[in-house]
Scaffold this active site. Sequence first.
Site, PDB file in Angstrom:
ATOM      1  CG  ASP A 115     -13.600   2.979 -12.159  1.00 37.28           C
ATOM      2  OD1 ASP A 115     -13.296   2.331 -11.020  1.00 37.28           O
ATOM      3  OD2 ASP A 115     -14.262   3.925 -12.141  1.00 37.28           O
ATOM      4  CD  GLU A 159     -14.272   5.516  -6.274  1.00 37.76           C
ATOM      5  OE1 GLU A 159     -14.585   6.188  -5.305  1.00 37.76           O
ATOM      6  OE2 GLU A 159     -13.482   5.813  -7.375  1.00 37.76           O
TER       7      GLU A 159
END
Length: 457
Positions: free
Chosen positions: A97, A161
Site C-alpha cells: 500500500d 502498513e
Amino acid sequence: MTPTRGGNDTTGGPALDGQALDEVVRFTSDLIRIDTTNRGGGSCWERPAAEYVAERLSDAGVEAHLLEAAPGRTNVVARVEGHDRAAPGLLVHGHLDVVPAEAADWSVHPFSGEIRDGVVWGRGAIDMKNMDAMMVAVVRAWQRLGLRPRRDVVFAFTADEEDSADAGSSFLADRHADLFAGCTEGVSESGAFTYYGTTPGAERVRRLYPVAAGERGTAWLRLTARGRAGHGSKINHDNAVSRLAAAVARIGEHRWPVRLTPTVRSALTELAQLYGVKAELDAPDFDVDALLAELGSAADLIAPTVRNSTNPTMLDAGYKVNVIPGSATAYVDGRVLPGCEAEFEATLDALTGPGVEWEYHHREVPLSAPVEAPAFAAMRAAVERFDPDGHVVPYCMAGGTDAKQFSRLGITGYGFSPLKLPPGFDYAALFHGVDERVPVEALHFGVRVLDHFLREV
C-alpha cells in the site's frame, strides 16, 4: 569492478543477470501503476498488486500464498528454501500500500510509473514498491540461474502498513505465524540508502549508508478534558477547552531528556570516528546537542532519536462559538525510545494535569536490534562490496515499520532496502512527498546488494 549486466559479482560467484536488472525496473513501474492508496479506515484495495506479485513468483516456480484479513486486503507470503537446513530463517518484507497523492501537485501523474531520463516516477517509488520489485526480481533470478540462499528466506508482501497494519503484518503475525516458522531476523524498509553527510563548512563529505537497528515505539494519544457546559457569555472556570489547551501547550513545549539507546550510542560513536570528532558519551558533562552540531548534516540521522517526542496534531471541541462545550479532545503523536515506556507514561500523567485524561489511541512497541550481530555485519559487507567508498552506519528510525508486528514472532528487525543515490537526491523528503521517484541505477545497485546479502548472510 561491479558488473553492469550480469557476469560474476566481486566475490567471484555468480551474479544477477541482465534480465534481473531489467525486471527490477519494470516491476517497480508496473507496481506503481497499480493504485493501492491507503486512506485509512479499511479503504485500501491491495489485491491487484498482490496478484501481480504472486503471478511473477508462481511463474518462477515459487509457491505464493495469498492471504486476506478482509476482501481485497491481500498479503503474499512465499518461502525459498536454503541449502543449510540447520540455519535459522530470514524474513524479507515490503508493503504494497501507499499513501495518497494529489495528481495536481505532481510533475507527472503519481500512478503513471513513468520512466524518464533514467528515473522511475510515481507514488511508491521509494516507499516501498521499489523494494517489493527487488524482492521479486531476486527470487526470479535465483530460480532462473539455479541459485539458493544459505538460509530459508521468507518473502512477505503486506497490506495496510500505511495505516494500522491490522489487515497486513498484524494479521499475518496473529493468524499465520506458521508461515514464518524458524525466522529469527528480518529486513525491510528505510535503510542502506545513500546519505551524504557534510560537516559544517562542507570540508568533509562522506557517502553514508544508514542501516536501521532500532525503531522508536508508536504512542498515538487521545486527550480528553471535561468541564461544565454553559453559555459563552458567562464566566466559566471549569472550561474543558481551556483545560485541554493548557495541557496540549505543556506537552508541545516539553523538552524530553536525552536517553541514549545502544543503537544510538553506536551511531554516535561510529559517526564521530568517521568525522574525527571527539565523543565521550559517558562523560558527566557530555552534551549530545554539541556533538550533533559537530557532525553537520549527518546529525539529522540521529537527532530525532536521542529523546522521546510528543507532537500535538489534532484538536476537537464544541459546535458553536457561543456555547462552552462539556468536553474537548486532542490527539498527540508520541514516539518512545526502547526502554523508556514507563518514563513516558509518568511524564504524560504529570503534563496533562487534573481534569485531563489521556489514553493510547494506537500503540506499538519500540524495537532494538544488535549492531554487533552477524546479520548487521553481512549488510555492511554487502553494501560496501558494491560501493567500496561508502560507509555503513547504524541508526534508529524515528518512526516505525511492519517490523513491530513481526517482532511478536521473535523476529529481530532491521531496516535494509539498499539504494545508491546521487548527490542532491533527498531520499527522506520523497517519503510521502510530491514527485516521489527512484533512479534506475539505484534499483540496479539495490537488487545486486540485496541478492548478495541474502545469499551470504
